[in-house]
Motif scaffolding. Structure first.
Motif, short mmCIF file in Angstrom:
data_model
loop_
_atom_site.label_atom_id
_atom_site.label_comp_id
_atom_site.label_asym_id
_atom_site.label_seq_id
_atom_site.Cartn_x
_atom_site.Cartn_y
_atom_site.Cartn_z
N LEU A 19 1.02 -1.15 0.24
CA LEU A 19 -0.33 0.02 -0.31
C LEU A 19 0.74 0.99 -0.28
N PRO A 20 0.73 2.25 -1.09
CA PRO A 20 1.94 2.83 -0.74
C PRO A 20 1.60 4.25 0.51
N ASP A 21 0.83 4.50 0.56
CA ASP A 21 1.13 5.67 1.87
C ASP A 21 0.82 5.17 3.22
N ASP A 63 1.16 -16.10 2.72
CA ASP A 63 0.22 -14.86 2.55
C ASP A 63 -0.37 -15.81 1.53
N GLU A 64 -1.93 -15.18 1.02
CA GLU A 64 -2.58 -15.77 0.46
C GLU A 64 -2.56 -16.14 -0.98
N HIS A 65 -1.37 -15.94 -1.71
CA HIS A 65 -0.98 -16.25 -2.63
C HIS A 65 0.02 -17.05 -2.82
N ASN A 77 -4.97 -7.57 6.81
CA ASN A 77 -3.43 -7.10 5.85
C ASN A 77 -2.67 -6.43 6.88
N ARG A 78 -2.71 -6.51 7.96
CA ARG A 78 -1.61 -5.93 8.63
C ARG A 78 -0.71 -6.50 9.61
N VAL A 115 -0.43 -3.88 4.14
CA VAL A 115 0.23 -4.54 2.97
C VAL A 115 -1.63 -5.13 2.51
N ALA A 116 -1.26 -5.17 1.16
CA ALA A 116 -2.41 -5.27 0.01
C ALA A 116 -2.40 -6.48 -0.32
N VAL A 117 -1.82 -7.19 0.83
CA VAL A 117 -2.25 -9.02 0.86
C VAL A 117 -3.01 -9.30 2.16
N ARG A 118 -2.70 -10.72 2.16
CA ARG A 118 -3.58 -10.82 3.90
C ARG A 118 -3.01 -12.28 3.50
N ARG A 119 -2.87 -12.98 4.41
CA ARG A 119 -2.39 -14.50 5.27
C ARG A 119 -3.57 -15.18 4.87
N PHE A 120 -3.35 -16.76 4.19
CA PHE A 120 -3.91 -17.38 3.68
C PHE A 120 -5.14 -17.84 4.78
#
Length: 302
Positions: free
Chosen positions: A18-20, A236-238, A279-280, A294-299
């Motif tokens: 997340l850029p900001d 993460d989920e991916h 996603n923290r 971030v822009a991803v989550r743990r699975f």
């Protein structure tokens, strides 16, 4: 996010950020912060401060308080499918489970009649089997447990049966096994070997195994960590592997390609995903607890 907080090694890493979002320091009065675990039911984080033999709790909007004043030099933590805390304890050389009413049950303390070394990190598979690493860090000094000889004579990885509590050896070819994590489909288990922390020329890599009928097969080196040693990690989920290192958190694809790094002011020991949206990223690093959205989550949300 600030440019100095990360390194981009592959353009795909940008999609995970997340850029900001800034890297936030939430607490800074530990001696060696480890073992973060997030509890979504209560929206709080628990982690270990090993040399102080305590566990702390961070609650959004309320800050940090003591979760357990005498933690037996606890290290890694996770939670089971019923939301109960599972903890690795150095001083007592055991793995325990804390019920919702505070009752503590010993899950493992020995293998074939010999005391464990000092359980380090722990994960739970969807079939409720409990997998943990047992290096000797907690018996090397009084700072992280208590000086003692290893009764087993090796540093192994074990599995605990949810049915009868039997402790089964699953890997005996590590020097100092440390953090571990399953892939999203649980077909792979990643295990860190952090032996280079104490032995010159020893492993500082993550290995990956195929999980077949509760056994580990086809072990191979997944990645070498050039900066320091790998410790705790999360997936993460991916299927990307987020691992601790000397200079921060490194993120790798399931194929072992380095996507990028989150740079931290202190050496990272462990991390976990949490928060309302999962996603923290909470990071335990030396004396401090940090977080970064971030822009991803743990699975699996744990």
């Amino acid at each position: 996010m600030h440019a100095h907080d990360f390194e981009i090694h592959d353009a795909r890493f940008r999609a995970l950020l997340l850029p900001d979002a800034p890297l936030e320091k939430l607490y800074g009065d530990c001696l060696w912060a480890e073992g973060p675990v997030y509890f979504p039911a209560g929206d709080y984080l628990v982690w270990s401060d090993i040399p102080n033999s305590r566990m702390l709790r961070w609650v959004p909007g309320m800050g940090v308080g003591t979760f357990r004043a005498n933690s037996n030099f606890s290290n890694g933590n996770t939670r089971d499918r019923d939301g109960r805390l599972v903890t690795c304890e150095h001083r007592t050389r055991r793995v325990t489970r804390t019920a919702h009413d505070g009752t503590i049950t010993v899950l493992a303390s020995a293998y074939h009649g010999k005391r464990l070394n000092s359980p380090n990190d722990v994960v739970i598979k969807s079939d409720d089997t409990i997998w943990f690493t047992d290096p000797d860090y907690g018996i090397l000094s009084d700072r992280e447990g208590g000086i003692a000889e290893s009764e087993i004579g090796r540093c192994n990885v074990y599995r605990i049966s949810p049915h009868n509590g039997e402790v089964t050896l699953v890997a005996d070819d590590f020097v100092k096994p440390n953090g571990l994590a399953f892939s999203p489909d649980e077909s792979r288990l990643y295990i860190a070997d952090s032996a280079a922390s104490h032995i010159e020329g020893a492993p500082h890599h993550i290995r990956v195994f195929d999980v077949v009928d509760g056994k580990l097969r086809n072990g191979r080196v997944f990645v070498e960590i050039a900066q320091g040693v790998p410790d705790g990690m999360r997936i993460d989920e991916h299927g990307n592997v987020w691992t601790s290192a000397h200079d921060g958190v490194h993120c790798y694809t399931p194929d072992g390609e380095l996507l990028g790094k989150i740079l931290t002011p202190e050496v990272v020991a462990n991390l976990t995903f949490g928060g309302a949206l999962r996603n923290r990223l909470f990071i335990t690093a030396n004396t401090s607890l940090y977080s970064l959205s971030v822009a991803v989550r743990r699975f699996d949300s744990s």
